[in-house]
Design an enzyme around this catalytic site. Structure first.
Site, PDB file in Angstrom:
ATOM      1  N   TYR A 152      67.621  34.701  54.097  1.00 16.32           N
ATOM      2  CA  TYR A 152      67.181  34.937  55.489  1.00 16.32           C
ATOM      3  C   TYR A 152      68.092  34.191  56.475  1.00 16.32           C
ATOM      4  O   TYR A 152      68.525  34.756  57.493  1.00 16.32           O
ATOM      5  CB  TYR A 152      65.730  34.465  55.608  1.00 16.32           C
ATOM      6  CG  TYR A 152      65.063  34.694  56.937  1.00 16.32           C
ATOM      7  CD1 TYR A 152      64.595  35.957  57.312  1.00 16.32           C
ATOM      8  CD2 TYR A 152      64.849  33.636  57.829  1.00 16.32           C
ATOM      9  CE1 TYR A 152      63.949  36.157  58.526  1.00 16.32           C
ATOM     10  CE2 TYR A 152      64.208  33.823  59.038  1.00 16.32           C
ATOM     11  CZ  TYR A 152      63.763  35.082  59.385  1.00 16.32           C
ATOM     12  OH  TYR A 152      63.118  35.272  60.587  1.00 16.32           O
ATOM     13  N   LYS A 156      70.388  35.759  59.413  1.00 15.68           N
ATOM     14  CA  LYS A 156      70.164  35.404  60.824  1.00 15.68           C
ATOM     15  C   LYS A 156      71.394  34.726  61.426  1.00 15.68           C
ATOM     16  O   LYS A 156      71.670  34.877  62.622  1.00 15.68           O
ATOM     17  CB  LYS A 156      68.912  34.524  60.951  1.00 15.68           C
ATOM     18  CG  LYS A 156      67.613  35.253  60.582  1.00 15.68           C
ATOM     19  CD  LYS A 156      67.377  36.482  61.448  1.00 15.68           C
ATOM     20  CE  LYS A 156      66.002  37.091  61.259  1.00 15.68           C
ATOM     21  NZ  LYS A 156      65.796  38.280  62.100  1.00 15.68           N
TER      22      LYS A 156
HETATM   23  P1  NAD Z   1      56.513  41.051  61.280  1.00 15.30           P
HETATM   24  O1  NAD Z   1      56.606  41.063  59.808  1.00 15.30           O
HETATM   25  O2  NAD Z   1      55.184  41.000  61.929  1.00 15.30           O
HETATM   26  O3  NAD Z   1      57.323  42.268  61.920  1.00 15.30           O
HETATM   27  C1  NAD Z   1      58.515  42.762  61.403  1.00 15.30           C
HETATM   28  C2  NAD Z   1      58.489  44.254  61.564  1.00 15.30           C
HETATM   29  O4  NAD Z   1      59.729  44.800  61.058  1.00 15.30           O
HETATM   30  C3  NAD Z   1      57.348  44.911  60.780  1.00 15.30           C
HETATM   31  O5  NAD Z   1      56.647  45.792  61.605  1.00 15.30           O
HETATM   32  C4  NAD Z   1      58.073  45.652  59.659  1.00 15.30           C
HETATM   33  O6  NAD Z   1      57.418  46.804  59.222  1.00 15.30           O
HETATM   34  C5  NAD Z   1      59.398  45.984  60.341  1.00 15.30           C
HETATM   35  N1  NAD Z   1      60.427  46.315  59.375  1.00 15.30           N
HETATM   36  C6  NAD Z   1      60.738  45.649  58.225  1.00 15.30           C
HETATM   37  N2  NAD Z   1      61.707  46.293  57.572  1.00 15.30           N
HETATM   38  C7  NAD Z   1      62.025  47.391  58.310  1.00 15.30           C
HETATM   39  C8  NAD Z   1      62.947  48.451  58.155  1.00 15.30           C
HETATM   40  N3  NAD Z   1      63.766  48.511  57.087  1.00 15.30           N
HETATM   41  N4  NAD Z   1      63.001  49.410  59.100  1.00 15.30           N
HETATM   42  C9  NAD Z   1      62.193  49.359  60.183  1.00 15.30           C
HETATM   43  N5  NAD Z   1      61.298  48.380  60.387  1.00 15.30           N
HETATM   44  C10 NAD Z   1      61.213  47.418  59.456  1.00 15.30           C
HETATM   45  O7  NAD Z   1      57.396  39.799  61.731  1.00 15.30           O
HETATM   46  P2  NAD Z   1      57.677  39.133  63.161  1.00 15.30           P
HETATM   47  O8  NAD Z   1      57.324  37.719  63.014  1.00 15.30           O
HETATM   48  O9  NAD Z   1      57.123  39.948  64.262  1.00 15.30           O
HETATM   49  O10 NAD Z   1      59.270  39.227  63.151  1.00 15.30           O
HETATM   50  C11 NAD Z   1      60.025  40.008  64.068  1.00 15.30           C
HETATM   51  C12 NAD Z   1      61.459  39.491  64.070  1.00 15.30           C
HETATM   52  O11 NAD Z   1      61.471  38.129  64.519  1.00 15.30           O
HETATM   53  C13 NAD Z   1      62.101  39.475  62.677  1.00 15.30           C
HETATM   54  O12 NAD Z   1      63.466  39.818  62.785  1.00 15.30           O
HETATM   55  C14 NAD Z   1      61.960  38.036  62.259  1.00 15.30           C
HETATM   56  O13 NAD Z   1      62.917  37.660  61.310  1.00 15.30           O
HETATM   57  C15 NAD Z   1      62.146  37.334  63.583  1.00 15.30           C
HETATM   58  N6  NAD Z   1      61.631  35.963  63.623  1.00 15.30           N
HETATM   59  C16 NAD Z   1      60.299  35.724  63.438  1.00 15.30           C
HETATM   60  C17 NAD Z   1      59.848  34.404  63.489  1.00 15.30           C
HETATM   61  C18 NAD Z   1      58.406  34.051  63.311  1.00 15.30           C
HETATM   62  O14 NAD Z   1      58.102  32.846  63.262  1.00 15.30           O
HETATM   63  N7  NAD Z   1      57.491  34.970  63.232  1.00 15.30           N
HETATM   64  C19 NAD Z   1      60.761  33.370  63.711  1.00 15.30           C
HETATM   65  C20 NAD Z   1      62.098  33.661  63.889  1.00 15.30           C
HETATM   66  C21 NAD Z   1      62.529  34.978  63.854  1.00 15.30           C
END
Ligand code: NAD
Length: 244
Positions: A152, A156
């Site tokens: 990951y 990133k």
């Molecule tokens: P989440 O799991 O709730 O949402 C991620 C979404 O991406 C889901 O709806 C999933 O179905 C979709 N997805 C996954 N693979 C896919 C694909 N191949 N094609 C289309 N859609 C796809 O997670 P989140 O926390 O809302 O994360 C959103 C973004 O923020 C991600 O990139 C994550 O890495 C990043 N992020 C999240 C956090 C956190 O603490 N939640 C921190 C840093 C970065």
């Protein structure tokens, strides 16, 4: 602002809040989802109820053919994409010593290959229009690293290098490319961490709490707005003071 915004992985979590925010700001929004059709349709309904315009579109954004047909459908249904938010992401954690090559590939493909594929597809019409905004969702894991997240963190961090390179490639065409690096945000992705881990993490955050999806969405909304016209190639950390 007006125009068309495409948000990948927008059926829930941070992507959902970004879609809602961009719709409130006047964009017609393409709500991409991988498999959660019902949730994506709910986001669309919420946008339409508030007087906005949106469509839900299924596509696995790590698949080149699916991305090409996603962009062609968005263009047919809403018009050319002015704002692309590369938000879709997954985690599949494990220590590197025990990590399989499949675990590495699936996280790199979903989190990084997708950003390349969608950016390439979006740039065609943005270059023609001589304007556009690309906002990539990275993570503080890509800046500071995180044990158990070698795959990951690599994806990133890759997003950050890609963001800066593309910003330099297309700046002369009026296109900005930025990354947002959230810290710990309350979503399904972090829900599985457990109370003890969350307590420990919150102690490391200057503001003493996890962030909310809407707190990431407001930064994305800003970067998509005309107020951010002179910002490109940047990584904006939204982490409550975690990675200080
Ligand atoms: P989440 O799991 O709730 O949402 C991620 C979404 O991406 C889901 O709806 C999933 O179905 C979709 N997805 C996954 N693979 C896919 C694909 N191949 N094609 C289309 N859609 C796809 O997670 P989140 O926390 O809302 O994360 C959103 C973004 O923020 C991600 O990139 C994550 O890495 C990043 N992020 C999240 C956090 C956190 O603490 N939640 C921190 C840093 C970065």
């Amino acid at each position: 602002m007006s125009g068309v915004a495409l948000v990948t992985g927008a059926a829930r979590g941070i992507g959902r809040e970004i879609a809602l925010k961009l719709a409130r700001d006047g964009f017609a929004v393409a709500v991409n989802y991988a498999s959660s059709e019902a949730k994506a349709e709910k986001v669309v309904a919420q946008i339409e109820t508030a007087g906005g315009r949106a469509v839900a579109l299924q596509a696995d954004v790590s698949d080149p053919d699916a991305v090409i047909s996603l962009f062609s459908t968005v263009t047919d249904e809403l018009g050319p994409v002015h704002v692309l938010v590369n938000n879709a992401g997954i985690t599949d954690d494990g220590l590197v010593l025990r990590m399989s090559a499949d675990q590495w590939d699936s996280v790199l493909n979903t989190n990084l290959r997708s950003v390349f594929l969608c950016t390439k597809a979006a740039l065609r019409s943005m270059v023609r229009a001589r304007s556009g905004r690309i906002i990539n969702i990275s993570s503080v894991s890509g800046i500071s690293g995180n044990p158990g997240q070698g795959n990951y963190s690599a994806a990133k961090a890759g997003i950050i290098g890609f963001t800066k390179s593309v910003a330099k490639e297309v700046g002369s065409r009026g296109i900005t490319v930025n990354a947002v690096a959230p810290g710990f945000i309350k979503t399904d992705m972090t829900e599985t961490l457990g109370a003890a881990v969350i307590d420990g993490v919150e102690q490391q955050i200057a503001l003493g709490r996890m962030g909310l999806p809407k707190e990431v969405a407001s930064m994305v909304g800003y970067l998509a707005s005309s107020d951010a016209s002179y910002i490109t190639g940047q990584v904006i950390v939204v982490d409550g003071g975690l990675a200080l």
